[in-house]
Write a protein that holds these residues in place. Structure first.
Motif, mmCIF file in Angstrom:
data_model
loop_
_atom_site.group_PDB
_atom_site.id
_atom_site.type_symbol
_atom_site.label_atom_id
_atom_site.label_comp_id
_atom_site.label_asym_id
_atom_site.label_seq_id
_atom_site.Cartn_x
_atom_site.Cartn_y
_atom_site.Cartn_z
ATOM 1 N N ARG A 66 0.833 -1.210 0.000
ATOM 2 C CA ARG A 66 0.000 0.000 0.000
ATOM 3 C C ARG A 66 0.866 1.257 0.000
ATOM 4 N NH1 ARG A 66 -3.102 -3.042 3.559
ATOM 5 N NH2 ARG A 66 -2.157 -2.039 5.388
ATOM 6 N N ARG A 69 2.366 1.729 -3.380
ATOM 7 C CA ARG A 69 1.337 2.220 -4.295
ATOM 8 C C ARG A 69 1.035 3.699 -4.067
ATOM 9 N NH1 ARG A 69 -2.369 -1.407 -3.156
ATOM 10 N NH2 ARG A 69 -3.395 -0.117 -1.583
ATOM 11 N N GLN A 85 -0.468 -7.034 -9.716
ATOM 12 C CA GLN A 85 -1.537 -6.205 -9.169
ATOM 13 C C GLN A 85 -1.222 -4.720 -9.296
ATOM 14 O OE1 GLN A 85 -2.079 -7.873 -5.137
ATOM 15 N NE2 GLN A 85 -4.122 -8.471 -5.786
ATOM 16 N N LEU A 86 0.017 -4.354 -9.059
ATOM 17 C CA LEU A 86 0.409 -2.951 -9.180
ATOM 18 C C LEU A 86 0.252 -2.473 -10.624
ATOM 19 C CD1 LEU A 86 3.584 -3.033 -6.911
ATOM 20 C CD2 LEU A 86 1.451 -1.821 -6.420
ATOM 21 N N HIS A 88 -1.881 -3.719 -12.734
ATOM 22 C CA HIS A 88 -3.331 -3.680 -12.937
ATOM 23 C C HIS A 88 -3.938 -2.394 -12.380
ATOM 24 C CE1 HIS A 88 -7.577 -4.796 -11.920
ATOM 25 N NE2 HIS A 88 -7.512 -5.358 -13.110
ATOM 26 N N GLN A 89 -3.324 -1.864 -11.309
ATOM 27 C CA GLN A 89 -3.828 -0.646 -10.669
ATOM 28 C C GLN A 89 -3.356 0.625 -11.371
ATOM 29 O OE1 GLN A 89 -2.331 -1.484 -6.761
ATOM 30 N NE2 GLN A 89 -3.941 -2.968 -6.321
#
Length: 321
Positions: A66, A69, A85-86, A88-89
């Motif tokens: 987090r 990010r 995931q990063l 994807h974000q």
């Protein structure tokens, strides 16, 4: 004349501020995991300059991710699924170093007499951290046993609370990793599945913001080189290195030696192979992981993992030998 002097003073302040910013250390997120310990060893041995690299310790990977990010960290030691995931974000993560393959350091443990194997997990309460890698280990274990996630009772439990959940009887099994795996063993839990049964599928990496890599390549190179130097020292002086590293992990030297046998810490040469080109074995691992994440709804659309792999730092280190 006065105006000229004021302008000169202002210019000096601006230049000083720029120099100060340039000297700000790279903020690197870490957690308790044997594979990332070589960077602490390198720091303590003087291979890593404290003014260039600041190691920030976290108890959970979720919190470290987090903060990465949100821009509070420049780099983070993480799992390959986190990098996906990063991406994807909407971030631009760059994998600049593959630190290890887990070959038993991630596992599922259970209460003896209650659960003898993965097939006995049906209807049981299973503690799992809210991380893709833990869900992946569990999913692969269930798949091999002919079960589905819906066949068990998932209990979301942060890794630093898993021992308490097990000893209090709140759960029957736990999906975990070292050094917490050893603590659960000490509490009487027995392994029923580990990552050696899915070799090459659990991968740990160093992830850097693309903008940080472009702006501060020398600092990123210093970080990567530090981990590699720590790894080399561990290989050449295992007893001294393990004795130095074990207190931070809260283990004995013999326990840490056993943990490290369940990891393959990767060399510079192996990283060259893994981070280069469309035929990279790491790319194959990322694509397999992505299929699982899409199936389980952990990704909403396919990513392009080949865009994350960046061999420039490793290539620079190879050329500088």
């Amino acid at each position: 004349m006065i105006l000229a002097r004021m302008f000169s003073l202002l210019l000096l302040l601006v230049v000083s501020a720029c120099i100060h910013r340039e000297k700000e250390p790279l903020r690197v997120g870490t957690l308790l995991w044997p594979g990332s310990e070589p960077i602490f060893l390198a720091r303590d041995l003087g291979y890593v300059d404290d003014s260039s690299i600041r190691l920030v310790e976290y108890t959970t990977l979720g919190r470290a991710t987090r903060e990465f990010r949100n821009g509070m960290l420049d780099a983070v030691f993480a799992t390959l699924d986190i990098a996906l995931q990063l991406q994807h974000q909407g971030l631009e993560p760059r994998v600049v170093l593959v630190i290890d393959h887990s070959l038993g350091a991630d596992a599922i443990v259970a209460r003896p007499g209650v659960v003898r194997g993965v097939e006995d997990l049906r209807g049981k309460r299973v503690a799992v951290e809210d991380l893709v890698v833990s869900m992946y280990v569990l999913g692969r274990a269930l798949e091999q046993a002919g079960l589905k996630p819906s066949d068990i009772q998932l209990v979301r439990t942060p890794v630093d609370q898993q021992v308490r959940a097990y000893t209090s009887g709140d759960v029957d099994a736990v999906v975990t990793y070292e050094p917490f795996l050893q603590r659960l063993r000490d509490a009487g839990a027995q392994e029923i599945f580990d990552s050696s049964q899915i070799p090459g599928e659990i991968v740990d990496v160093l992830v850097v913001h693309e903008a940080v890599l472009e702006k501060n390549p020398a600092q990123v190179e210093h970080l990567v080189q530090g981990w590699l130097q720590g790894r080399r020292y561990l290989e050449e002086h295992p007893a001294e290195a393990v004795a130095h590293m074990s207190p931070r992990l809260g283990t004995s030297p013999s326990e840490l030696t056993s943990m490290l046998k369940k990891l393959r810490l990767l060399t510079l040469e192996e990283n060259l192979v893994l981070l280069r080109g469309p035929s990279s074995p790491l790319l194959a691992s990322a694509q397999q992981l992505q299929r699982f994440m899409l199936k389980e709804g952990l990704l909403q659309k396919p990513m392009q993992p080949e865009q994350m792999l960046d061999a420039r730092i490793i290539e620079a280190l190879q050329e500088g030998r």
